[in-house]
Design an enzyme around this catalytic site. Structure first.
Site, short mmCIF file in Angstrom:
data_model
loop_
_atom_site.label_atom_id
_atom_site.label_comp_id
_atom_site.label_asym_id
_atom_site.label_seq_id
_atom_site.Cartn_x
_atom_site.Cartn_y
_atom_site.Cartn_z
N GLU A 94 6.71 -15.32 -3.15
CA GLU A 94 7.51 -14.95 -4.31
C GLU A 94 7.16 -15.83 -5.51
OE1 GLU A 94 9.51 -12.59 -5.26
OE2 GLU A 94 10.10 -11.51 -3.44
N TYR A 125 19.04 -13.63 -7.38
CA TYR A 125 20.39 -13.09 -7.36
C TYR A 125 20.42 -11.70 -6.73
CZ TYR A 125 20.69 -16.87 -10.78
OH TYR A 125 20.61 -18.07 -11.40
N THR A 151 6.91 -19.02 -6.16
CA THR A 151 7.94 -20.01 -6.48
C THR A 151 7.40 -21.43 -6.68
OG1 THR A 151 8.34 -20.10 -4.10
CG2 THR A 151 9.89 -18.82 -5.42
N LYS A 176 3.49 -10.31 -16.29
CA LYS A 176 3.91 -9.95 -14.94
C LYS A 176 5.35 -9.46 -14.95
CE LYS A 176 4.87 -11.96 -10.42
NZ LYS A 176 5.03 -13.21 -9.65
N GLU A 213 -0.96 -18.98 -9.22
CA GLU A 213 -1.57 -18.14 -10.25
C GLU A 213 -0.51 -17.19 -10.81
OE1 GLU A 213 -5.03 -16.31 -8.38
OE2 GLU A 213 -6.22 -17.82 -9.42
N ALA A 214 0.46 -16.87 -9.98
CA ALA A 214 1.54 -16.00 -10.44
C ALA A 214 2.79 -16.85 -10.60
CB ALA A 214 1.78 -14.88 -9.45
N GLY A 270 -3.44 -35.13 -11.09
CA GLY A 270 -3.65 -34.37 -12.32
C GLY A 270 -3.76 -32.88 -12.11
N THR A 297 -1.50 -29.10 -11.45
CA THR A 297 -0.47 -28.39 -12.21
C THR A 297 0.81 -29.21 -12.31
OG1 THR A 297 -1.41 -26.33 -11.38
CG2 THR A 297 0.79 -26.22 -12.32
N ALA A 298 1.29 -29.69 -11.15
CA ALA A 298 2.56 -30.44 -11.15
C ALA A 298 2.43 -31.72 -11.95
CB ALA A 298 2.98 -30.75 -9.71
#
Lengths: 486, 508
Positions: free
Chosen positions: B346, B442, B348, B81, B52-53, B16, B18-19
């Site tokens: 980054e 990219y 991700t 952001k 968090e980001a 339970g 985030t994912a």
């Protein structure tokens, strides 16, 4: 600190067909200081990119960037507009569907229409699916080109151009001359290797050897320059693409229409290209079909027939020699991809324009992307031959993993797959699959909006496009009259 | 009528965090009627709460699920952001912002950065960030949403910085509203089909059992189903990305400090440190490699360096970088950390979970069994996403001249994957970026990192030297001026958030 690369000083383009001349314009515009020389060596009649009387919407954008005015093509090169290609019989007898370049709805909805209202194998007996604005306009003979940036119901309608190749080439030659491109006619006598896998100079009849930093081979299927290099290698596509012979008709009656037509016949496929200079028919003969029978299927007096050996160069850029068009890949003109591919390759060359000293890594990157382009073309063509009704006359062909995956995903799940450097967007690809008679499977996630709302939205777009657009023939006459006055 | 009865697929989500809740809510929202969703979680198991980001893609997820952005931001104490400020990566004392946006525009088909390189060579250009609206707005701590036209105001995107421990619960409330059944409990056993090896049920400690057709493993690094039960192989990437710990410590905002619309990543002797401004606090963490720094020392470092007053003691998160060879095996799909982990340099993590959910929904089994072809397709797509991100992350460590610690000596001199080595060589020799259109990161992103880390190419395109330098300079000056004006017209980031909150309150 970084330095600008030393610019190419002289670029030689072998082949003065419509592709070679456009390449010269593009290169001269990119590098005004460079000397750009076009060699008028004979081009094989089977150079399909040079014979092509049509391309796809990408070419319009390339023209735009190169300062080639579309209205000038209308005025001087017999240009006309195509909104749709109609595929007839590929899904079975009586089945037909249009492939527009802009659909007016999302790909998932287009697939759903096809599933619920027809298309695919059952298509003939079912109510036709809702029409896209492009198809409605084509069928009503209504259209006008909207100036770029202008809004309105026609702004979203994308289109391809057709033209008279001879007149188009003449127009390009005039532009090239204005830009200072030089021209040398003659036969190719020989090439002098540069000792680094490329070419130092080429010799023509009646001239001194011509040296250059970069050679662009637009000589057609023989790849007159590239094929002389020791590292030249080709990839045979004959297991993937079954057509070995093409017959082209003489131009018939002038036909101003907004659609072209590709019909599946027992003898192969017939591509009917409309145009102000006359309807042109191309026949791709199925293996085993007799040539006399095929000639009857052409339905028009033949102009020329030639053999096709489909395939591509493994590396279209070797040393300082880069091949475009038929010199890099040879395949049938069933989807108007010949000049489109050549122009996309040319655009890639301009993007990755090398310096005088060519970096092996940029060659590798160019070859990687150009190869993705070529293989995506091969696979788009292969889809035609595995269409439900086509498999009978064309027989089994070898399919790439990408084609297998696309067909499987589309038929089971109604899903198309993104592909790098593909000729068509997912949206156009979806329409092509529907037109070829593939039955889309049901995606697990049907759109939350109901079909009725989407149909209403599409019909509203159709109505406003029809109300807004003038008769195409009157619009064209108006444009020509204006141009004549100017 | 006439449609055959659809038997919903019984989806069981394990975990339970985030994912887990992103998966459960996503499936419930986007496959109504096709799936029933049960989620089992335990309050005894903490959640990592990574991410968090975020990246701009999260907005697509929020939108597709019909979630109101302002309400979502309020609930998760989110800020906007515009990018990440990387400090001391290329060398100590340097910094650059990797923006969610572009630098300038191509001219005559040639990328802007070639013209910039030419002008910079002549000492006539400002930092490349001067020519990016996202960078300029970030540096000025200003924010307004981009426009959807072709103007300068459309040349950037944005993401959120939010409290990840609140994001899960927010998605839980949303998921439960959409019909997800939540089960509190610990999984003690897994039942398998003896013939095909598929998971058939999860048994909970209180004796309940959850039968399912499809199991989504969101159990975090434990990877209870995919890793432990199915023993799916792990591909280890720590030779390239050696960071395997984070010392995390939330702090209060410093009084009077502006609210930054970007994340800060500062390189440290054995890794890097994040500062993520949320509405109510600062997120702080030191991502480090335990080969080069012990946990206590890392905690001391974060205490010494963190931005703001500590709200709690530092805690250590342990992870390893790599991925399962297959994210979908049998009838188990790993989403989030159970399928793989790439460190948060980054931002991700949530993106990778989101893409897995998106692909799963596209390839969801609806006609009885799972088709191996769909599973292969899912794994192909997930691999592509991981590979792209992996190379881009390694670049941040490898493109450096830092030789001030063992850690930086290691990453500077290590052998990188061939796919990255080729990209870096092409850039170094020609100033060109290997192009792709699928996946993440990219041209603009690669250029930001290369140039930001001082990885200036040896040459650039000859065409950049064709126009007289004054002409390029005038064009660049005009662009910079337009950006300055546009930024001045933007509200302050905090002000914008407050006005949005007021608007939301009024609407409610």
């Amino acid at each position: 600190m970084t330095e600008p690369r030393e610019a190419l000083r002289r670029i030689v383009i072998a082949g003065a067909g419509q592709l070679g001349v456009l390449a010269a314009i593009a290169l001269k515009r990119a590098l005004p200081s460079a000397e750009v020389v076009v060699l008028g060596i004979p081009i094989d009649p089977g150079a399909l990119a040079d014979r092509a009387a049509t391309a796809l919407p990408f070419t319009n954008r390339l023209h735009d960037r190169l300062g080639i005015d579309e209205l000038a093509l209308v005025a001087k090169a017999g240009a006309s507009h195509r909104l749709i290609t109609r595929y007839v019989g590929w899904g079975g007898p009586g089945q037909q569907a249009a492939v527009p370049y802009s659909t007016g709805t999302e790909p998932a909805m287009a697939s759903r229409f096809a599933r619920e209202w027809g298309g695919g194998r059952q298509g003939a007996s079912m109510v036709a699916s809702p029409t896209s604005p492009a198809q409605a306009l084509a069928e009503a003979g209504r259209f006008a080109v909207i100036p770029p940036g202008e809004a309105g119901p026609l702004a979203e309608i994308d289109y391809a151009l057709r033209w008279n190749p001879q007149a188009y080439r003449d127009l390009l030659i005039a532009i090239a001359q204005q830009l200072g491109v030089s021209y040398l006619p003659g036969n190719l006598l020989g090439v002098e290797p540069d000792g680094h896998g490329g070419i130092a100079s080429v010799s023509l009849t009646g001239t001194e050897p011509i040296a250059a930093d970069l050679f662009v081979d637009c000589s057609g299927p023989s790849a007159a320059l590239l094929s002389t290099l020791p590292d030249f290698e080709t990839l045979d596509w004959s297991n993937n693409l079954p057509v070995r012979k093409l017959i082209l008709s003489r131009p018939g009656r002038p036909l101003v229409a907004l659609e072209d037509r590709v019909t599946l016949l027992p003898e192969g496929w017939r591509y009917e290209l409309a145009g102000r200079d006359g309807l042109q028919v191309t026949l791709g003969i199925a293996p085993g079909a007799a040539e006399e029978v095929a000639l009857r299927a052409l339905g028009a007096p033949p102009l020329i027939a030639f053999d096709l050996e489909p395939g591509r160069c493994i590396d279209p850029w070797i040393g300082n020699v880069l091949a475009l068009g038929d010199a890099s890949a040879r395949f049938e003109p069933v989807a108007a991809l010949n000049l489109d591919l050549a122009h996309r390759q040319l655009d890639l060359l301009i993007e990755m324009l090398p310096g005088r000293r060519i970096e092996p890594l940029e060659r590798i990157e160019y070859n990687r992307r150009a190869s993705l382009m070529m293989d995506a073309v091969r696979d788009t063509l292969a889809l035609h031959y595995i269409a439900p009704a086509a498999a009978v006359q064309f027989g089994p062909i070898a399919l790439s993993d990408d084609v297998e995956r696309l067909r499987d995903q589309y038929e089971r799940r109604g899903r198309t797959i993104f592909r790098e450097e593909a000729p068509f967007s997912n949206s156009v690809m979806t329409n092509l699959l529907i037109a070829l008679g593939f039955c889309p499977g049901v995606p697990p996630q049907e759109k939350t909006q109901n079909t009725q709302a989407a149909v209403s939205a599409l019909n509203a777009k159709v109505q406003s496009a029809l109300a807004f657009a003038p008769q195409y023939t009157s619009w064209l006459e108006g444009v020509l009259a204006n141009l004549a006055r100017a | 009528m006439g449609e055959h009865e659809i038997k919903p697929v019984r989806v069981v989500v394990l975990g339970g965090g985030t994912a887990g809740w992103m998966s459960a809510a996503g499936i419930a929202a986007l496959l109504p009627g096709l799936a029933t969703v049960d989620l089992v979680e335990s309050e005894d198991i903490g959640i990592v709460g990574v991410g968090e980001a975020t990246l701009p893609h999260i907005r697509g997820y929020v939108e597709r699920l019909g979630i109101d952005e302002a309400a979502f931001m309020k609930a998760t104490h989110a800020t906007y952001k515009l990018g990440i400020d990387f400090r001391d990566f290329g060398s100590i004392g340097t910094s650059y912002i990797h923006p969610f946006g572009s630098f300038g525009e191509s001219v005559a088909g040639l990328g802007f950065h070639h013209y910039w390189l030419e002008l910079a060579r002549q000492g006539l250009a400002g930092p490349i960030g001067d020519y990016s609206l996202a960078v300029a707005a970030a540096q000025a701590n200003r924010f307004t949403p981009p426009l959807h036209d072709s103007s300068l105001a459309s040349t950037y995107g944005y993401a959120y910085q939010f409290d990840a421990t609140l994001f899960g619960p927010f998605m839980r409330d949303h998921g439960v509203k959409l019909g997800v059944t939540r089960h509190e409990g610990l999984v003690t056993a897994v039942e398998r089909d003896v013939e095909n090896g598929n998971v058939t049920a999860l048994l909970l400690s209180d004796g309940r059992r959850l039968d399912g057709d499809l199991f989504i493993d969101c159990s975090g690094f434990r990877s209870l189903l995919l890793g432990q039960e199915l023993e799916e192989d792990w591909e280890d990437w720590s030779q390239w990305l050696p960071c395997d710990r984070a010392a995390v410590m939330p702090c209060s905002h410093k009084k009077g400090m502006p609210l930054k619309p970007y994340t800060t990543a500062s390189a440290m002797p054995a890794g890097w440190r994040w500062e993520i401004p949320l509405q109510h606090r600062m997120g702080n963490g030191y991502v480090f490699s335990s080969r080069f720094l012990d946990e206590d020392a890392a905690c001391a470092e974060i205490e010494a360096n963190a931005c703001g007053e500590p709200l709690a003691d530092p805690r250590i998160l342990r992870f390893r970088t790599g991925r399962r060879r297959r994210s979908w095996s049998h009838n188990v799909i790993g989403v989030g950390l159970s399928s793989g982990f790439l460190e948060p340099l980054e931002s991700t993590s949530i993106y990778l979970a989101q893409m897995a959910i998106t692909y799963l929904i596209e390839l969801f089994p609806t006609d009885g069994g799972i088709d191996a072809r769909d599973r292969d397709e899912f794994n192909r797509l997930v691999d592509m996403e991981y590979d792209r991100v992996r190379d881009f992350l390694i670049l941040h460590y490898h493109a450096t001249t830092r030789d001030d610690s063992e850690f930086w000596n290691h990453v500077r001199t290590m052998k990188v994957p061939d796919s990255l080595a080729a990209k870096m060589d092409l850039w170094r020799r020609t100033g060109r970026v290997e192009k792709y259109a699928d996946g993440l990161f990219y041209d603009a992103s690669w250029i930001a990192v290369y140039l930001g880390q001082g990885w200036v190419p040896e040459t650039h395109d000859s065409r950049a030297a064709i126009p007289p330098p004054e002409q390029i300079k005038r064009a660049l000056d005009r662009l910079r001026e337009a950006i300055t004006q546009q930024v001045l017209a933007m509200p302050d980031h905090r002000q914008f958030l407050e006005s949005e909150a007021a608007r939301l309150a009024e609407a409610a």
